[in-house]
Design a protein around this motif. Structure first.
Motif, PDB file in Angstrom:
ATOM      1  N   UNK A 282       1.065  -1.394  -0.105  1.00  0.00           N
ATOM      2  CA  UNK A 282       0.163  -0.224   0.094  1.00  0.00           C
ATOM      3  C   UNK A 282       0.346   1.348  -0.011  1.00  0.00           C
ATOM      4  N   UNK A 283       0.865   2.294  -0.569  1.00  0.00           N
ATOM      5  CA  UNK A 283       1.015   3.606  -0.396  1.00  0.00           C
ATOM      6  C   UNK A 283       1.630   4.066   1.034  1.00  0.00           C
ATOM      7  N   UNK A 284       2.740   3.993   0.950  1.00  0.00           N
ATOM      8  CA  UNK A 284       3.730   5.143   1.768  1.00  0.00           C
ATOM      9  C   UNK A 284       3.382   6.807   2.483  1.00  0.00           C
ATOM     10  N   UNK A 285       2.872   6.792   3.031  1.00  0.00           N
ATOM     11  CA  UNK A 285       3.928   8.529   3.290  1.00  0.00           C
ATOM     12  C   UNK A 285       4.920   8.934   4.392  1.00  0.00           C
ATOM     13  N   UNK A 286       5.672   9.472   3.827  1.00  0.00           N
ATOM     14  CA  UNK A 286       6.880  10.164   4.659  1.00  0.00           C
ATOM     15  C   UNK A 286       7.445  11.019   4.326  1.00  0.00           C
TER      16      UNK A 286
ATOM     17  N   UNK B 224      18.308  24.270   5.171  1.00  0.00           N
ATOM     18  CA  UNK B 224      16.668  24.017   5.366  1.00  0.00           C
ATOM     19  C   UNK B 224      16.161  23.295   4.331  1.00  0.00           C
ATOM     20  N   UNK B 225      15.649  22.097   4.809  1.00  0.00           N
ATOM     21  CA  UNK B 225      15.154  20.919   3.781  1.00  0.00           C
ATOM     22  C   UNK B 225      14.126  20.092   4.150  1.00  0.00           C
ATOM     23  N   UNK B 226      13.267  19.749   3.525  1.00  0.00           N
ATOM     24  CA  UNK B 226      11.961  19.288   3.354  1.00  0.00           C
ATOM     25  C   UNK B 226      11.837  18.413   2.615  1.00  0.00           C
ATOM     26  N   UNK B 227      11.607  17.196   2.218  1.00  0.00           N
ATOM     27  CA  UNK B 227      11.047  16.123   1.655  1.00  0.00           C
ATOM     28  C   UNK B 227      10.445  15.462   1.659  1.00  0.00           C
ATOM     29  N   UNK B 228       8.582  16.007   1.362  1.00  0.00           N
ATOM     30  CA  UNK B 228       7.177  14.918   1.090  1.00  0.00           C
ATOM     31  C   UNK B 228       7.872  13.494  -0.138  1.00  0.00           C
ATOM     32  N   UNK B 229       7.005  13.179   0.518  1.00  0.00           N
ATOM     33  CA  UNK B 229       6.872  11.770  -0.523  1.00  0.00           C
ATOM     34  C   UNK B 229       5.838  10.879  -0.165  1.00  0.00           C
ATOM     35  N   UNK B 230       5.118  10.592  -1.322  1.00  0.00           N
ATOM     36  CA  UNK B 230       3.645   9.454  -1.457  1.00  0.00           C
ATOM     37  C   UNK B 230       4.362   8.366  -3.083  1.00  0.00           C
ATOM     38  N   UNK B 231       4.511   6.783  -1.278  1.00  0.00           N
ATOM     39  CA  UNK B 231       5.269   5.804  -2.683  1.00  0.00           C
ATOM     40  C   UNK B 231       4.557   4.912  -2.909  1.00  0.00           C
ATOM     41  N   UNK B 232       3.891   4.522  -3.769  1.00  0.00           N
ATOM     42  CA  UNK B 232       3.335   3.344  -3.850  1.00  0.00           C
ATOM     43  C   UNK B 232       3.629   2.610  -4.317  1.00  0.00           C
ATOM     44  N   UNK B 233       3.973   0.446  -4.044  1.00  0.00           N
ATOM     45  CA  UNK B 233       4.664  -0.321  -4.854  1.00  0.00           C
ATOM     46  C   UNK B 233       4.247  -0.236  -6.281  1.00  0.00           C
ATOM     47  N   UNK B 234       4.855  -0.693  -6.987  1.00  0.00           N
ATOM     48  CA  UNK B 234       4.092  -1.192  -8.057  1.00  0.00           C
ATOM     49  C   UNK B 234       3.730  -2.566  -8.740  1.00  0.00           C
ATOM     50  N   UNK B 235       2.109  -2.636  -8.845  1.00  0.00           N
ATOM     51  CA  UNK B 235       1.299  -3.693  -8.426  1.00  0.00           C
ATOM     52  C   UNK B 235       0.401  -4.031 -10.130  1.00  0.00           C
TER      53      UNK B 235
ATOM     54  N   UNK C 230       4.495  10.569  -5.569  1.00  0.00           N
ATOM     55  CA  UNK C 230       4.971  11.097  -5.880  1.00  0.00           C
ATOM     56  C   UNK C 230       5.719  12.371  -4.863  1.00  0.00           C
ATOM     57  N   UNK C 231       6.604  13.138  -5.204  1.00  0.00           N
ATOM     58  CA  UNK C 231       7.486  13.769  -4.865  1.00  0.00           C
ATOM     59  C   UNK C 231       7.846  15.717  -4.475  1.00  0.00           C
ATOM     60  N   UNK C 232       7.296  15.849  -3.505  1.00  0.00           N
ATOM     61  CA  UNK C 232       7.630  17.364  -3.213  1.00  0.00           C
ATOM     62  C   UNK C 232       9.539  17.790  -2.288  1.00  0.00           C
TER      63      UNK C 232
END
Length: 509
Positions: A71-75, A108-119, A131-133
């Motif tokens: 499932x998707x993982x947000x970190x 000063x840095x911030x990385x936001x990611x929504x990571x989803x395995x390819x199924x 998806x990253x910022x």
């Protein structure tokens, strides 16, 4: 797993291998102990069973954790701040030499990611789409005191896919499922082991309880004989010796009864301790020996043993785990490719507010990294060979176990049939012996046989009763052992895994 989970929670809640027992009330002081009630109490109080239950619950959470990887993982990764005020050696191309440069930077840095395995079609590819910022503030100060400030913002999609390497995501999930299945099978196997151990202890107590009845019957017959002998002695003093002979025999039997009662008391105390009952509780066994003929088909018994018994299923799981380990081992230090692609929008500016305006630049990246092994002195090949040997050993264990199970079941069926025939025969002989004793007592009362003849008949009845109970207990133990070998209840004519259908415990509970 062929219904193994159907039996997890209450395999022994109503285990009816032998006798129909009354309901148990732990609040009372008297417990009618049967094999069924003994197993029920043991299952509820066994530390081993509770440990296995906790092991299953733990494995379910591990599997849930592996499945959550699909499932998707947000970190978010944050560096607030990252200051560097250090001197370092830098190459100056104009001077053609290294020079010491003092670095003075702040990040000063911030990385936001929504990571989803390819199924794809339910199959995880071991690749990831995210998806990253990325947003940061970067400051540089020169030795002259000048200050350079840059703000940066980027939105992008990232695709990562390993190629020509084992699918570790899929393998980890499968290993989690296999671990859960194996723990559940071990739980079932240990439950039946506990049933066997409790069964053998119970039958020992049943045997001593039956011998109390046997000795009581012997005493009753001798007391009838003593009464008749006293009547003869009252009429004829020369026959007074017969009264003494009967009294001596009666004293010996009473001593055997007292000894057996003592052994039974100690056995019940040990059983009470093993079942973790209140020491004040009284255990009562009703030793009713009833032989119900059972026909066991050897071919069906072997089939049940190979399909229902957890042993081969656990070895099959071990084989699959070794196959997965072999795949992973072949992937170590082997040729593989990592593909990584990104596409997005980015912007940098000296003013933070300008980052959020509509004017963005396109950005993309493509990276293909290939690992090509050249020489490792045979390390990978030796690791693969070792893992292949582990797989072959497991397959040999399976073959050995299958042959051993067939031999065990064949011997078990033969043993059951032998004890069943003996028990049925001895039951008929016992009925004849009881009838013969009654007839002999009447003949002695009529003075048609001697005292020695009567005592022999009474002694033969006791021997017949003893032989019957030994054959009966051999029959019950053989039936219990065959059930353990096949995981099939031949009295109820149902597999254990179908007879008990508990609700599966949710891992969230």
């Amino acid at each position: 797993m062929n219904g193994a989970r159907k039996c997890i929670a209450i395999l022994s809640a109503a285990f009816g291998c032998c006798f129909t027992g009354t309901a148990i009330s732990h609040g009372q002081e008297i417990i009618d102990l049967t094999l069924e009630s003994s197993v029920e109490i043991a299952m509820a109080s066994s530390y081993r069973i509770r440990q296995l239950q906790l092991g299953i619950e733990r494995t379910r959470f591990w599997l849930k954790a592996e499945q959550a990887g699909l499932k998707s993982k947000v970190y978010m990764n944050v560096r607030v701040p990252n200051f560097n005020y250090v001197s370092d050696s830098k190459w100056n191309s104009a001077l053609q030499k290294d020079e010491i440069i003092k670095e003075n930077t702040g990040l000063w840095q911030a990385d936001l990611s929504i990571r989803q395995p390819v199924v794809l079609f339910g199959y995880p590819t071991d690749g990831y789409l995210s998806l990253n910022n990325k947003v940061y503030r970067y400051t540089q100060k020169t030795q002259g005191g000048d200050r350079d400030l840059t703000f940066y913002n980027r939105y992008f999609v990232k695709f990562e896919q390993p190629i020509f390497r084992p699918n570790r995501l899929k393998n980890n999930i499968e290993e989690g499922e296999l671990n859960l299945q194996r723990n559940e099978l071990e739980y079932l196997d240990n439950q039946v082991d506990l049933i066997r151990d409790i069964g053998y202890d119970y039958y020992n107590l049943f045997r001593m309880s039956y011998y109390n009845v046997l000795n009581a019957n012997h005493i009753a017959n001798l007391e009838k004989t003593s009464e008749i002998a006293r009547n003869f002695a009252a009429k004829d003093t020369t026959r007074a010796i017969e009264t003494i002979q009967v009294q001596v025999e009666l004293a010996n039997v009473k001593e055997r009864l007292l000894s057996n009662q003592s052994n039974l008391r100690l056995g019940l105390a040990r059983m009470r301790q093993r079942l973790r009952l209140n020491p004040a509780d009284s255990l009562v066994i009703n030793p009713v020996a009833d032989v119900q003929p059972i026909v066991v088909d050897l071919g069906k018994a072997v089939e049940y043993a190979t399909t229902l018994r957890p042993r081969l299923q656990m070895l099959s799981i071990d084989r699959r785990r070794n196959q997965i380990n072999l795949q992973n081992t072949k992937g170590n230090n082997s040729f593989h490719v990592n593909l990584e692609m990104t596409y997005g929008l980015e912007k940098q500016d000296e003013i933070y507010q300008e980052l959020w305006k509509d004017e963005y630049d396109n950005s993309y990246s493509v990276s293909v990294n290939a690992y090509i092994p050249i020489w490792d002195w045979g390390q990978r090949n030796a690791q693969v060979k070792a893992q292949e040997i582990s797989l072959k050993k497991t397959e040999l264990y399976m073959e050995e176990a299958r042959n051993g199970i067939e031999s065990e079941v064949t011997n078990g069926v033969e043993t059951l049939n032998e004890f069943q025939r003996r028990a049925l025969t001895m039951k008929q002989n016992l009925d004849v012996a009881v009838e013969l004793t009654d007839m002999s007592l009447e003949q002695y009362r009529e003075n048609r046989i001697t005292l020695q003849d009567l005592l022999q008949v009474i002694s033969r009845q006791r021997d017949t009763e003893s032989n019957f109970i030994e054959a009966f207990l051999g029959y019950r133990r053989a039936l219990l052992s065959l059930m353990e070998d096949t995981f099939y209840d031949f009295e109820k004519q149902v597999p254990l895994l179908e007879r008990f259908q508990p609700r599966e415990k949710d891992a969230n509970s």
